[in-house]
Scaffold this motif. Sequence first.
Motif, short mmCIF file in Angstrom:
data_model
loop_
_atom_site.label_atom_id
_atom_site.label_comp_id
_atom_site.label_asym_id
_atom_site.label_seq_id
_atom_site.Cartn_x
_atom_site.Cartn_y
_atom_site.Cartn_z
N PHE A 1 0.85 -1.19 0.00
CA PHE A 1 0.00 0.00 0.00
C PHE A 1 0.89 1.24 0.00
O PHE A 1 2.10 1.14 -0.16
N THR A 2 0.27 2.38 0.14
CA THR A 2 1.01 3.63 0.17
C THR A 2 0.85 4.25 1.56
O THR A 2 -0.25 4.32 2.08
N ASP A 3 1.97 4.64 2.15
CA ASP A 3 1.94 5.24 3.47
C ASP A 3 2.66 6.59 3.39
O ASP A 3 3.86 6.62 3.16
N ARG A 4 1.93 7.65 3.56
CA ARG A 4 2.48 9.00 3.43
C ARG A 4 3.27 9.16 2.12
O ARG A 4 4.43 9.55 2.12
N ALA A 5 2.60 8.75 1.05
CA ALA A 5 3.14 8.90 -0.32
C ALA A 5 4.35 8.02 -0.62
O ALA A 5 4.95 8.12 -1.68
N LEU A 6 4.71 7.12 0.32
CA LEU A 6 5.82 6.21 0.07
C LEU A 6 5.30 4.78 -0.06
O LEU A 6 4.31 4.42 0.58
N PRO A 7 5.97 3.96 -0.88
CA PRO A 7 5.57 2.56 -0.98
C PRO A 7 5.77 1.85 0.36
O PRO A 7 6.80 2.06 1.02
N ALA A 8 4.79 1.06 0.75
CA ALA A 8 4.85 0.36 2.04
C ALA A 8 4.41 -1.08 1.84
O ALA A 8 3.63 -1.39 0.93
N ILE B 1 15.77 -14.23 -0.98
CA ILE B 1 14.69 -13.63 -1.78
C ILE B 1 14.11 -12.44 -1.03
O ILE B 1 13.94 -12.48 0.20
N GLY B 2 13.81 -11.39 -1.78
CA GLY B 2 13.07 -10.26 -1.22
C GLY B 2 12.03 -9.83 -2.22
O GLY B 2 11.92 -10.40 -3.31
N ARG B 3 11.27 -8.83 -1.85
CA ARG B 3 10.20 -8.36 -2.72
C ARG B 3 10.35 -6.86 -2.91
O ARG B 3 10.41 -6.12 -1.92
N ILE B 4 10.42 -6.45 -4.16
CA ILE B 4 10.55 -5.03 -4.46
C ILE B 4 9.14 -4.47 -4.69
O ILE B 4 8.32 -5.07 -5.39
N VAL B 5 8.86 -3.36 -4.03
CA VAL B 5 7.53 -2.76 -4.03
C VAL B 5 7.62 -1.41 -4.71
O VAL B 5 8.43 -0.57 -4.32
N PHE B 6 6.82 -1.23 -5.76
CA PHE B 6 6.91 -0.01 -6.55
C PHE B 6 5.54 0.34 -7.09
O PHE B 6 4.53 -0.27 -6.71
N THR B 7 5.49 1.32 -7.94
CA THR B 7 4.22 1.73 -8.52
C THR B 7 4.27 1.46 -10.02
O THR B 7 5.25 1.79 -10.68
N ARG C 1 15.15 5.75 -11.05
CA ARG C 1 15.08 7.04 -10.33
C ARG C 1 13.76 7.23 -9.59
O ARG C 1 12.99 8.14 -9.87
N THR C 2 13.48 6.34 -8.66
CA THR C 2 12.26 6.48 -7.87
C THR C 2 12.51 5.90 -6.48
O THR C 2 13.54 5.27 -6.25
N VAL C 3 11.57 6.13 -5.58
CA VAL C 3 11.67 5.54 -4.24
C VAL C 3 10.88 4.24 -4.23
O VAL C 3 9.72 4.21 -4.65
N VAL C 4 11.52 3.19 -3.77
CA VAL C 4 10.86 1.88 -3.69
C VAL C 4 10.96 1.36 -2.27
O VAL C 4 11.72 1.87 -1.45
N ALA C 5 10.16 0.32 -1.99
CA ALA C 5 10.34 -0.43 -0.75
C ALA C 5 10.87 -1.81 -1.12
O ALA C 5 10.65 -2.29 -2.24
N PHE C 6 11.58 -2.41 -0.20
CA PHE C 6 12.11 -3.75 -0.40
C PHE C 6 11.89 -4.52 0.89
O PHE C 6 12.25 -4.05 1.97
N GLU C 7 11.28 -5.68 0.76
CA GLU C 7 10.92 -6.43 1.97
C GLU C 7 11.45 -7.85 1.88
O GLU C 7 11.40 -8.49 0.83
N ALA C 8 11.93 -8.37 3.00
CA ALA C 8 12.28 -9.78 3.13
C ALA C 8 11.73 -10.26 4.45
O ALA C 8 11.56 -9.47 5.40
N ASP C 9 11.41 -11.53 4.53
CA ASP C 9 10.87 -12.05 5.78
C ASP C 9 11.12 -13.55 5.86
O ASP C 9 11.51 -14.18 4.88
N ASP C 10 10.89 -14.10 7.03
CA ASP C 10 10.94 -15.55 7.23
C ASP C 10 10.02 -15.88 8.38
O ASP C 10 10.25 -15.41 9.51
N PHE C 11 8.98 -16.64 8.10
CA PHE C 11 7.99 -16.99 9.12
C PHE C 11 7.84 -18.51 9.21
O PHE C 11 7.93 -19.20 8.20
#
Lengths: 136, 136
Positions: A30-37, B25-31, B66-76
């Motif tokens: 989702f988007t949190d304060r205009a940043l990807p979350a 492995i991770g997940r890249i989050v973008f628009t 040239r953008t802001v992305v999120a990157f997530e990794a986890d292990d459950f």
Amino acid sequence: MKCDSAGLQVLSREECMHLLATSPIGRIVFTDRALPAVQPVNFHLRGEDIVIRTTTGSKLAAATRRTVVAFEADDFDPDTRTGWSVTVVGHARAVDDPAEIAGLAALPLLPWAPGARDHFIVIVAEQVSGRRVHPG
Amino acid sequence: MKCDSAGLQVLSREECMHLLATSPIGRIVFTDRALPAVQPVNFHLRGEDIVIRTTTGSKLAAATRRTVVAFEADDFDPDTRTGWSVTVVGHARAVDDPAEIAGLAALPLLPWAPGARDHFIVIVAEQVSGRRVHPG
């Protein structure tokens, strides 16, 4: 076997839903304060709807109220370099109707973290896409 | 042990980076076309930079330039209902400098999917956050 331009096998909607049902954890994007979350959550698949349980005041609850989100689940084996991922994009809604909340509270969807989690978010699977990676 | 309002243990930046280094492995989050998008990728951690290898013409390459992305990794672990997740938010850049590309190509970062993958994306870890869930 249908493949995309990256050489990954394209999964049908039916295969995607079948795989989603096998996964205990997904990630809501989702988007949190205009940043990807992104936040991992456990979930329940009710038909093709993704049901998530959270706390009323959570950032997730606030950020996903009446908006379009993505939801991703995957399973990869680093040893064989194989695995799959499924992504759903659709409208999220907070469940406000007491009768629907009572129905969702009866689902086999228990919070992993401590504390009361009586806020339900439902994501409608509008776009569904999935890929499977085979050894290169 | 510091916990957030949801009862999850808050991880330090150092712990987050240590856990990221253990994850293949991770997940890249973008628009993508104004919609939230997410794509799993294998990656290499070079210092605190996340390095991803993709194809030049990929959607990921186009969407993360040239953008802001999120990157997530986890292990459950669904059996014990424990696990961790780490999320990095930062600027992504395509690597255009031939010398830097040569350096990145020598990293232990092999594509899982078939086909040539000579386009490198680097994400700078500006915001780093992590949580660990213990049994509720």
